[in-house]
Design a protein around this motif. Structure first.
Motif, mmCIF file in Angstrom:
data_model
loop_
_atom_site.group_PDB
_atom_site.id
_atom_site.type_symbol
_atom_site.label_atom_id
_atom_site.label_comp_id
_atom_site.label_asym_id
_atom_site.label_seq_id
_atom_site.Cartn_x
_atom_site.Cartn_y
_atom_site.Cartn_z
ATOM 1 N N CYS A 97 0.857 -1.183 0.000
ATOM 2 C CA CYS A 97 0.000 0.000 0.000
ATOM 3 C C CYS A 97 0.890 1.229 0.000
ATOM 4 O O CYS A 97 2.070 1.139 0.314
ATOM 5 C CB CYS A 97 -0.936 -0.013 1.205
ATOM 6 S SG CYS A 97 -0.096 0.006 2.799
ATOM 7 N N PRO A 98 0.378 2.392 -0.321
ATOM 8 C CA PRO A 98 1.228 3.589 -0.449
ATOM 9 C C PRO A 98 1.518 4.292 0.869
ATOM 10 O O PRO A 98 1.996 5.428 0.872
ATOM 11 C CB PRO A 98 0.376 4.489 -1.350
ATOM 12 C CG PRO A 98 -1.023 4.138 -1.031
ATOM 13 C CD PRO A 98 -1.023 2.661 -0.749
ATOM 14 N N HIS A 99 1.301 3.630 1.988
ATOM 15 C CA HIS A 99 1.469 4.303 3.273
ATOM 16 C C HIS A 99 2.894 4.108 3.811
ATOM 17 O O HIS A 99 3.549 3.110 3.529
ATOM 18 C CB HIS A 99 0.444 3.787 4.276
ATOM 19 C CG HIS A 99 -0.976 3.947 3.795
ATOM 20 N ND1 HIS A 99 -1.857 2.878 3.723
ATOM 21 C CD2 HIS A 99 -1.652 5.030 3.334
ATOM 22 C CE1 HIS A 99 -3.020 3.307 3.267
ATOM 23 N NE2 HIS A 99 -2.914 4.619 3.010
ATOM 24 N N ARG A 100 3.337 5.063 4.603
ATOM 25 C CA ARG A 100 4.615 4.978 5.329
ATOM 26 C C ARG A 100 4.450 5.628 6.694
ATOM 27 O O ARG A 100 3.660 6.558 6.862
ATOM 28 C CB ARG A 100 5.755 5.622 4.559
ATOM 29 C CG ARG A 100 5.634 7.121 4.376
ATOM 30 C CD ARG A 100 6.919 7.702 3.812
ATOM 31 N NE ARG A 100 7.199 7.160 2.500
ATOM 32 C CZ ARG A 100 8.409 7.123 1.952
ATOM 33 N NH1 ARG A 100 9.438 7.573 2.644
ATOM 34 N NH2 ARG A 100 8.589 6.646 0.740
ATOM 35 N N TYR A 101 5.208 5.107 7.637
ATOM 36 C CA TYR A 101 5.129 5.586 9.018
ATOM 37 C C TYR A 101 6.536 5.963 9.483
ATOM 38 O O TYR A 101 7.520 5.315 9.107
ATOM 39 C CB TYR A 101 4.555 4.509 9.934
ATOM 40 C CG TYR A 101 3.155 4.091 9.523
ATOM 41 C CD1 TYR A 101 2.044 4.724 10.059
ATOM 42 C CD2 TYR A 101 2.970 3.060 8.604
ATOM 43 C CE1 TYR A 101 0.765 4.340 9.691
ATOM 44 C CE2 TYR A 101 1.702 2.671 8.224
ATOM 45 C CZ TYR A 101 0.591 3.305 8.773
ATOM 46 O OH TYR A 101 -0.663 2.931 8.395
ATOM 47 N N GLN A 102 6.624 6.984 10.312
ATOM 48 C CA GLN A 102 7.938 7.472 10.761
ATOM 49 C C GLN A 102 7.830 8.013 12.182
ATOM 50 O O GLN A 102 6.878 8.725 12.515
ATOM 51 C CB GLN A 102 8.440 8.564 9.815
ATOM 52 C CG GLN A 102 9.772 9.173 10.224
ATOM 53 C CD GLN A 102 10.296 10.153 9.205
ATOM 54 O OE1 GLN A 102 10.228 9.872 7.994
ATOM 55 N NE2 GLN A 102 10.774 11.285 9.662
ATOM 56 N N ASN B 237 6.403 -12.003 9.950
ATOM 57 C CA ASN B 237 6.845 -10.723 10.501
ATOM 58 C C ASN B 237 6.251 -9.539 9.754
ATOM 59 O O ASN B 237 6.770 -8.419 9.838
ATOM 60 C CB ASN B 237 8.368 -10.636 10.455
ATOM 61 C CG ASN B 237 9.033 -11.651 11.357
ATOM 62 O OD1 ASN B 237 8.485 -11.972 12.417
ATOM 63 N ND2 ASN B 237 10.180 -12.162 10.929
ATOM 64 N N ALA B 238 5.217 -9.761 8.985
ATOM 65 C CA ALA B 238 4.615 -8.674 8.215
ATOM 66 C C ALA B 238 4.124 -7.576 9.143
ATOM 67 O O ALA B 238 3.738 -7.814 10.304
ATOM 68 C CB ALA B 238 3.479 -9.211 7.367
ATOM 69 N N TYR B 239 4.140 -6.337 8.617
ATOM 70 C CA TYR B 239 3.782 -5.161 9.414
ATOM 71 C C TYR B 239 2.289 -4.901 9.300
ATOM 72 O O TYR B 239 1.700 -4.988 8.210
ATOM 73 C CB TYR B 239 4.572 -3.953 8.923
ATOM 74 C CG TYR B 239 4.282 -2.689 9.665
ATOM 75 C CD1 TYR B 239 4.717 -2.510 10.970
ATOM 76 C CD2 TYR B 239 3.548 -1.669 9.063
ATOM 77 C CE1 TYR B 239 4.456 -1.352 11.657
ATOM 78 C CE2 TYR B 239 3.282 -0.495 9.748
ATOM 79 C CZ TYR B 239 3.735 -0.338 11.062
ATOM 80 O OH TYR B 239 3.455 0.815 11.742
ATOM 81 N N CYS C 279 -4.671 0.610 6.528
ATOM 82 C CA CYS C 279 -5.330 -0.470 5.778
ATOM 83 C C CYS C 279 -5.915 -1.526 6.706
ATOM 84 O O CYS C 279 -6.696 -2.387 6.272
ATOM 85 C CB CYS C 279 -4.344 -1.116 4.815
ATOM 86 S SG CYS C 279 -3.680 0.025 3.589
ATOM 87 N N ASN C 280 -5.481 -1.509 7.951
ATOM 88 C CA ASN C 280 -5.936 -2.476 8.942
ATOM 89 C C ASN C 280 -5.678 -3.917 8.487
ATOM 90 O O ASN C 280 -6.537 -4.784 8.626
ATOM 91 C CB ASN C 280 -7.410 -2.262 9.268
ATOM 92 C CG ASN C 280 -7.813 -2.966 10.566
ATOM 93 O OD1 ASN C 280 -6.934 -3.253 11.402
ATOM 94 N ND2 ASN C 280 -9.080 -3.251 10.733
ATOM 95 N N LYS C 281 -4.457 -4.130 7.946
ATOM 96 C CA LYS C 281 -4.076 -5.468 7.537
ATOM 97 C C LYS C 281 -2.553 -5.554 7.533
ATOM 98 O O LYS C 281 -1.855 -4.538 7.491
ATOM 99 C CB LYS C 281 -4.630 -5.817 6.167
ATOM 100 C CG LYS C 281 -4.073 -4.959 5.038
ATOM 101 C CD LYS C 281 -4.621 -5.396 3.696
ATOM 102 C CE LYS C 281 -4.018 -4.538 2.579
ATOM 103 N NZ LYS C 281 -4.520 -4.969 1.244
ATOM 104 N N LYS C 282 -2.072 -6.810 7.576
ATOM 105 C CA LYS C 282 -0.625 -7.026 7.549
ATOM 106 C C LYS C 282 -0.124 -6.985 6.122
ATOM 107 O O LYS C 282 -0.660 -7.665 5.249
ATOM 108 C CB LYS C 282 -0.268 -8.371 8.183
ATOM 109 C CG LYS C 282 -0.387 -8.369 9.700
ATOM 110 C CD LYS C 282 0.220 -9.629 10.286
ATOM 111 C CE LYS C 282 0.217 -9.567 11.805
ATOM 112 N NZ LYS C 282 0.892 -10.754 12.394
ATOM 113 N N VAL C 283 0.903 -6.198 5.897
ATOM 114 C CA VAL C 283 1.486 -6.060 4.561
ATOM 115 C C VAL C 283 2.997 -6.148 4.701
ATOM 116 O O VAL C 283 3.574 -5.958 5.780
ATOM 117 C CB VAL C 283 1.084 -4.710 3.920
ATOM 118 C CG1 VAL C 283 -0.416 -4.631 3.690
ATOM 119 C CG2 VAL C 283 1.558 -3.548 4.808
#
Length: 1003
Positions: free
Chosen positions: A87-92, A127-129, A134-138
């Motif tokens: 998905c196009p999301h990123r977290y920092q 170990n998927a995040y 998205c409320n899912k492991k990707v």
């Protein structure tokens, strides 16, 4: 003082101090490392120390309401990123940091390590995040990069680790390179996004991030290397030092290594590799096998540990300054005043005061200044000035006082602390100050009051603690002169302390006596000069000796000699002057109350061993009770005889003084001679000189003293015994000691009429002397037979004619030297004068031989080797080396070398023949084979009744010589193979062989 204040002081001194280094003592006292004081002797991690200092400084600023300065300079932000792939999301999430730690094991340069640092890890499968939006492991990338760059970037090279297998810390000395200029943009959030072709939208980031620091308006991502911290050593120990680049335009590097700060050339890559990068290098190492230097590869144990990069700003001046303006700028930067004006006023005052003191010290410690002070005081101390009648006396005294004040302050603050090449000959300074002391009493009083007692540590500092022997000797000579000149100076003018002394000299002596007790630890450093001070003062004259006795100096020194004082510990090598002082002070005392003439009614003879002919001082009661008590006499004499550092002359003269007209002291002194512990030739010689000096004293007890020295008490016990009986007890142990004693006694008897009378009047002494003469004859006869059998070989193993010297030390036997033969001749002359015979008879020789070999007598009723002891077939007037006694005397006690065999005998019986010169095997021509066939052991023949033989397996005989005994048999002394069969009868350990049968080697 707070940590902030200590740090300010450090930077103020680094900025404006004229010293080459600054010692941050206050900082170490205040700083806490993990809530614990810093152990300066223990190695700490440099990065941990850096982080702790930064944290302490910022906390101090925050407590004052100021913004944290270190965080603004060294602080940056990490970006902990999770970039989703599905998905196009990123977290920092941002985290503050003050340093980066990069791995050096997998890479060999900084750029590769930084790439690996921001590479990140893939999170997939289990170990998927979990994407919150998205409320899912990707699948996602988890990485750590830089969100905000600091103004000064600190990078740690991870060279230290822990080996869990061996449980030891390790250090990696691998080669690791880093550039002088570094672009950090590829390792930032914006730089990574640019490489990946992605755009960063603020709404896509889970947590707001301050990225303005990366914009061109606020700064650049380019950094230049400004400093390097190097660790030299291993993981469990080493040394840190630093390299810092100058902030001037020249860009020079300086090395900061403790007190050593100097410019270091790092212009080439090879220079940087040798100073920073670590890795291997080729060096010449000494090979102990080939005994030469060979090139070998070795890793550099000194390498960079911390890197400090400074951000390069984009601000540049609009136009370059002119040459004059640039020069003015450089001059302004070099000005000390301009640097000091940047500090706080109180810090500026502290640094200015230090700089002023440094400039004064630099001018003081110059040859020109020392020469100026020396010449100035020499002019005043010269006789031409002090004795110039044209100058008023009061003016001369004032000038002398000024000169002493100048010398006192200069020497004790500067001169005595300088190097020897700078201060010159101390005797020149001493001559000047002694001349001034002798001229002016005011100068002496000022010196004692202001210099000696002005500082409580002056005595200890220059008498005990000073590392320069020349300085300590100077101070001792100065005190001796001052004590001598100030005997009449009143002590009430000394204002520095309370006292009840009459004179300044008495005050100094009392202070010196208490000095070792109040400064015990310092006293044990250099006690020699302390004892030398009293010795030199006592040597001046009788008045000085009486003064020392009055103040109890002899009592304290005597306690040290007798080991009754706590100061005795560990000073045995430094007590020479102590013994000399004791001897000097005792010999000026009156000991007549302890003496008694041997002739009733006759007055005591004048003691010739006193130090002076003037009336002696009464000996202190506590000293007399220690010296002349029954237990004290022997302890004192033993202590004086056992010391050798002061020389035996002191002991000899002191014992002569105390033994004069005192027979009780003489007997105790003789009992204290510890002859059993003497092994070196020098100690034996010195002991004998002391004994001879005591025997030569011509007082009323001379004959009794000689008789006691030769015969002893006459009591049947080990001690005390006379020197003649002592010689007999050492026959079989130390021939050299017996020889030395006999030589001294013989020369003394030859030169002393009293000794000759004692020898003639006492039959037991005469008998003892004849016995020791017989011993000397037997020893020399054995040495002659040894030479005849094995050649003229001395005890040292070289061949040559007899030596003119005395027999060698440490040998069991004597050499037939010219000196020994002359002594035998002298002994015979003494015997003839005393007994009428010029040599001992056979009875004396047999008695001596039985004392030397008490196990020789067999159990067969007094017969030795089949020969009756009463047999005396030889004429006494024949040559002394002939006869059976001569052949028995020393061959058993001391044969030739174990591996030496005597030459073949020419007078052998015809029934024996040598089968080979190497083994000396002998065959029996008549009954050898028959004896073996019958199973009986025939009588073992011998050659000339000297060499015992044993049966061989081939029917022959060989000498009974065995270097290596069988495992079950007793080892045989090799020297027994060349002795008479008579001596073999006493060897009970040879009675049986390995198989239990009778040993055929016995005759």
């Amino acid at each position: 003082m707070s940590i902030m204040r200590c740090v300010q002081m450090i930077f103020a001194n680094l900025l404006g101090s004229q010293l080459q280094f600054y010692i941050p003592r206050r900082f170490w006292r205040r700083f806490r490392f993990g809530e614990q004081p810093v152990n300066l002797r223990e190695q700490q991690d440099a990065l941990e120390f850096f982080n702790s200092v930064v944290e302490s400084v910022d906390e101090g600023l925050k407590s004052l309401g100021e913004a944290p300065a270190c965080e603004r300079v060294f602080g940056g932000l990490f970006a902990d990123q999770k970039i989703c792939k599905g998905c196009p999301h990123r977290y920092q999430r941002d985290e503050p940091f003050t340093s980066l730690s990069v791995d050096i094991r997998s890479h060999n340069n900084l750029l590769d390590s930084l790439k690996e640092y921001v590479k990140g890890d893939l999170l997939d499968n289990d170990n998927a995040y979990l994407c919150e939006r998205c409320n899912k492991k990707v699948a996602a990338i988890k990485r750590l990069c830089i969100s905000k760059l600091p103004a000064c970037l600190t990078i740690q090279l991870k060279r230290f680790d822990f080996d869990w297998e061996h449980e030891v810390p390790v250090k990696f000395n691998d080669c690791f390179e880093f550039p002088l200029e570094l672009d950090m943009e590829p390792y930032t959030v914006r730089g990574l996004a640019k490489q990946e072709g992605e755009s960063i939208a603020e709404e896509e980031i889970g947590q707001t991030t301050d990225t303005t620091a990366l914009t061109p308006e606020d700064g650049s991502s380019l950094f230049r290397l400004r400093g390097v911290v190097v660790h030299s050593g291993q993981a469990n120990g080493g040394h840190y030092y630093s390299f810092i680049r100058s902030d001037r335009g020249d860009g020079k590097w300086y090395k900061f290594d403790d007190t050593d700060v100097h410019e270091h050339d790092l212009s080439t890559e090879d220079d940087m590799r040798n100073a920073w990068f670590g890795g291997e290098y080729i060096t010449d190492m000494f090979d102990h096998i080939t005994k030469r230097y060979t090139p070998r590869r070795q890793k550099r144990w000194w390498n960079a540990y911390l890197l400090f990069y400074e951000r390069i700003t984009a601000d540049q001046p609009a136009e370059c300054p002119s040459t004059v303006a640039q020069l003015n700028s450089q001059m302004e930067s070099m000005s000390l005043s301009s640097k000091l004006r940047l500090m706080l006023p109180e810090l500026e005052a502290v640094v200015r005061a230090k700089n002023t003191r440094v400039l004064h010290e630099r001018n003081e410690y110059t040859p020109e200044y020392f020469q100026f002070i020396r010449q100035l005081t020499t002019i005043v101390a010269a006789p031409q000035f002090l004795k110039n009648a044209n100058i008023p006396e009061q003016e001369r005294k004032e000038m002398a006082l000024l000169a002493v004040q100048l010398l006192g302050k200069f020497l004790f603050t500067t001169g005595l602390h300088a190097k020897r090449c700078l201060r010159g000959n101390m005797q020149d300074w001493l001559n000047n100050i002694v001349a001034l002391f002798a001229f002016s009493a005011e100068s002496r009083l000022w010196f004692v009051d202001s210099v000696l007692y002005g500082n409580s540590r002056t005595f200890s500092l220059y008498l005990f603690e000073s590392t320069s022997t020349e300085v300590r000797h100077f101070f001792v000579r100065l005190l001796v002169v001052l004590m001598e000149k100030s005997r009449d100076d009143p002590a009430d003018r000394i204002s520095q302390l309370r006292h009840t002394c009459e004179s300044v000299s008495d005050l100094l002596i009392r202070t010196l006596l208490t000095l070792p007790i109040t400064n015990t630890n310092d006293f044990h450093r250099h006690p020699c000069q302390y004892f030398a001070l009293f010795y030199h003062y006592a040597s001046l004259g009788p008045i000085e000796k009486q003064q020392l006795l009055k103040h109890g100096v002899l009592t304290q020194m005597l306690k040290i000699v007798l080991e009754e004082h706590q100061l005795t510990r560990g000073m045995y090598a430094e007590m020479a002057k102590c013994y000399q002082t004791v001897g000097l002070l005792i010999r000026c005392c009156d000991v007549s109350e302890y003496c008694q003439s041997a002739i009733e009614g006759e007055p005591l003879r004048l003691n010739p061993f006193a130090v002076s002919k003037e009336p002696a001082t009464k000996m202190p009661e506590d000293v007399g009770s220690r010296l002349f008590s029954p237990a004290g006499v022997e302890r004192f004499c033993r202590a004086m005889l056992d010391q050798s550092t002061a020389g035996y002359d002191v002991t000899r003269s002191l014992l002569q003084f105390l033994c004069w007209e005192n027979m009780a002291f003489t007997k105790s002194a003789f009992r204290s001679f510890n002859w059993e512990s003497l092994f070196s030739w020098n100690d034996i010689k010195q002991y004998l000189k002391v004994l001879e000096a005591l025997l030569e004293m011509q007082d009323t007890w001379q004959k009794e003293r000689i008789l006691f020295g030769l015969r002893g008490d006459g009591v049947d016990k080990p001690k005390p015994m006379g020197i003649l009986k002592l010689m007999r007890s050492n026959y079989g142990f130390s021939a050299k000691k017996c020889y030395s004693m006999l030589k001294m006694i013989t020369q003394f008897i030859e030169s002393s009429n009293a000794a000759q009378e004692v020898l003639e009047e006492n039959a037991d002494v005469k008998e003892e002397y004849v016995s020791v003469t017989a011993w000397l004859k037997l020893e020399l006869d054995a040495a002659q037979r040894h030479e005849e059998n094995y050649g003229a070989t001395s005890n040292y193993g070289h061949h040559g004619p007899p030596s003119n010297e005395a027999p060698g030390v440490g040998n069991s036997g004597l050499e037939r030297s010219n000196s020994a033969m002359e002594l035998l001749t002298t002994c015979r002359r003494v015997c003839k004068r005393a007994t009428g015979k010029d040599r001992p008879d056979r009875t004396d020789e047999r008695r001596v031989d039985s004392e030397m070999h008490p196990t020789r007598r067999s159990s067969t009723g007094g017969r030795v080797g089949g020969r009756d002891e009463s047999d005396d077939d030889e004429d006494d007037d024949e040559d002394d080396r002939e006869g059976p006694f001569a052949s028995l005397s020393m061959e058993e006690h001391r044969g030739g070398p174990p591996d030496a065999l005597p030459p073949p005998y020419t007078d052998q019986p015809a029934s024996f023949s040598f089968s080979g010169p190497a083994s000396l095997r002998m065959r029996h021509s008549q009954s050898a084979s028959s004896g073996l066939d019958s199973g009986t052991a025939p009588d073992v023949p011998s050659v000339d009744n000297k060499i015992p033989l044993s049966r061989t397996t081939d029917g022959g005989f060989h000498p009974a010589l065995s270097k290596t005994a069988p495992a079950r048999s007793t080892a045989v002394d090799p020297t027994l193979a060349f002795t008479s069969p008579k001596s073999m009868e006493t060897q009970d350990d040879l009675s049986r062989s390995v198989d239990g049968r009778e040993d055929l080697s016995r005759p």
